[in-house]
Design an enzyme around this catalytic site. Sequence first.
Site: not given
Length: 446
Positions: A100, A241, A243
């Site tokens: 992430s 972000d 992902d």
Amino acid sequence: MRKYFGTDGIRGRANGVITPELALKVGQAAGLLFQRGDHRHRVVIGKDTRLSGYMIETALVAGFTSVGMDVLLLGPMPTPAVAMLTRSMRADIGVMISASHNPYEDNGIKLFGPDGFKLSDEVEHEIERLLDADLQKRLSGSADLGRAKRIESVHARYIEFAKRTLPRSITLEGLRVVVDCANGAAYRVAPETLWELGAEVIAIGTEPDGFNINRDVGSTAPDALVRKVRELRADIGIALDGDADRVLVVDEKGQRVDGDQLMAVVARSWKEDQRLTQPGIVATIMSNLGLERYLGELGLGLVRTAVGDRYVLEYMREHGYNLGGEQSGHIIMSDYATTGDGLVAALQLLTVVQRQQRPVSEVCHCFDPLPQVLKNVRYRAGEPLRQDSVVTAIEGARQRLGNAGRLVIRPSGTEPVIRVMAEGDNRDLVVEVVDEVVEALRQAAA
């Protein structure tokens, strides 16, 4: 106590915590658990742009194929795209390789069921049990091994899905949009989607090299986006972000719009359109009290859950809500997706902007957030929150705030960090109580 899974899958330092051996075992354990029925079983695997993604992807492929599952490789794709394609391609399980918003040195493994939802605690516990078991005798024979295939045109499938979340009557014509893709999973699909919908698109964070994901770009580092929006006099900036399951927006003045404000805009719009399935939304204990007060003025409630989009989504599913999210920018719209989707959330905001024909700053200024201070304290080992000095500091801080604010203390579910957040009408008091608790934690963690 869970050994491998945190609040968002398995995450840690690549080749330290997330090793090829672990990824191999995850593939075997999940593959065995999700083989149901007599059909040929398949798994969808996507990833972000970290260098370690190649290593983990290869190990997962070995694990899944060794227990007879066919593997469909998507390459770099957003987490919500992997969830969507798991359903669309009728896979038994979906996997996203990502950490992430973390730096490139970290990586992680997120798992989705055949319905596209993240796995329950119970299923993750069963996978953990298998991870610690000897699976050698349960591996497939030579004739029953799985195959791996790289799937083409997956980007176009997700782009079409995202575009369909806008009404046919809405285009983004006339809007100058700066989109920051964090050098991450959405570096291709986000700019293309916005362009196909008619926007003038300026893209940054679209040159991943394996090392630069989230580095000075993306939703957790929006300064570059703010500068670009002001420099180009853009109508809006959108930061995803690594992902792309979370989003942060910047208005035409360069002011940041967080997840609370995004939820307020969408909640108001959906209430007017009678689209809300419940008279309120679901957020976490970190959402600003100003959001709760604003929703109250609209006749809507705010239900708070533990931090983590999985807990927001669990409550939404159990109680029939179709809008929820986190202040950090995980916005869940269950009419469209089974997980947070940063691009889709941004498109819903742009729908409101285009309908109202007003600047983003006016559309998003729904409420004045209460002064809120958040600080992180990193620790190496032990349980600092159990120290008497820390307990005393927390009790004292809550007494000082009284009914004029809130204090939230929580350990991160993905890293050895304790988050200290306070909010209230008196900013000076909020700063003081946070500093007191942080100092107590630092001394206990020393």
